[in-house]
Write a protein that holds these residues in place. Sequence first.
Motif: not given
Length: 462
Positions: A265-266, A225-226, A230, A269, A253, A251, A262-263
Amino acid sequence: MKKLLFQTIILVSIILNGCQNPGNNRIQPWSENPWYWQYKGEPVMLLGASSDDNLFQWPTEMLVPHLDSMKKVGANYVRNTMSDRQDKGFELYPFLQLENGKYDLEQWNEDYWDRFDFFLSETEKRDIIVQIEVWDRFDYSRNNWEPHPYNPKNNVNYTNKESGLAAEYPAHPGQNKQPFFFTTPKQRNNEILLKYQKRFVEKMLSYSLKHNNVLYCMDNETSAEEAWAIYWAGLIQGKADEAGKKVCVTEMWDNWDLKSEHHKRTFDHPDRYAFCDVSQNNQKKGQVHWDNFQWVRNYISKQPRPLNTVKTYGADGGPHGNTKDGIERWWRHVIGGAASARFHRPPSGLGLSELSMNCVKVAREIEKTVKFWELQPGNNLLSDREENEAYLASNPGNVYVIFFTDGGEVGLDLTGFKTEFNLKWMEIRTGETISESRVEGGTIVDLKAPDTLEWVAILSKK
């Protein structure tokens, strides 16, 4: 005289410290071109070829020659999972094993940490950048879980009931069924297990934060999970701040499609993740492999960051493509604007081998003519190009670097530059320069690779 003496002391101090601001010595995105890294205040291209994921576990007599061989060919980038699975028989666990055979998670196996400390010192001595992966999901499932100190049956610190951990996890870790990866406060808030996980990471940082050559990736190809990523990213950055340091985290993924949520998420941010690792793109082949990577560059172009590829799959007999796939993937990323490219360890990659070393040698030879950060990837200047035939990075009018995957012939548009260019052909598998000649610009120049397999053509203005 006193003034001259004072100035001399200041000058010596600056030289000894590397620069007036010691923080500039660390590995970090280059201030002038954040697609790439800088180290010790200078831009650097990270190229790697090493034969294991956790080199810190290697005995000295194996590790030092391996690092020296890398340094000799210009390789300056290694992957280092904090892994302890018993692949080769000499790996150690980080915890003390008691006389009754069980482990005490409150006590350390100092030999494990001595090896880690030595590894960091030896890599820094050689200006080799280490990308740490803090957690590797394969350590905590199937056969690797049965003997592991975190397994409740193997330690004196908690029971199955207290920890929420079972004695077996037979499923592939990609299914993300291991409660080990759900401990953080915004997940299941497993305080008993999280206590020991935090203790491990803080111990790791007590060594790694002393060095300027370290990057941090939370996991190896995770399906977690994200919130898991984090939490650990925040902890590492917080501990670095307490120590008066700055570090770069990311991270990795597992999803093979870089366009997946999913990707993002990086990608979405940059405030949290100073770089992105897109190694799982190396599950793709051919034109799709190139196109997906270029999609990422475009997606984050408003806030560019280094794109690392710490694992390049592909070796004959391996599970993720053959040797040709591995060479092509590595070169497409290097030509395509990646900040780092490393060959994965055998059997899934070429490791530190004759072929991988020759790839690094050719790339370093290109750097004698042009630095990769001075080039822009894009095939728009190539004509009569078939899919996956050739790839171009250029500084139009000055330098053009073309990678041919398997021989081939393309046209290069030099119509806007009526000048003479030097053309050099390099055979990737041997690392040798095969020929040099002169070509006239002002037209579309025909470029035909001397033979089949992989070649690089370098055109530079005379």
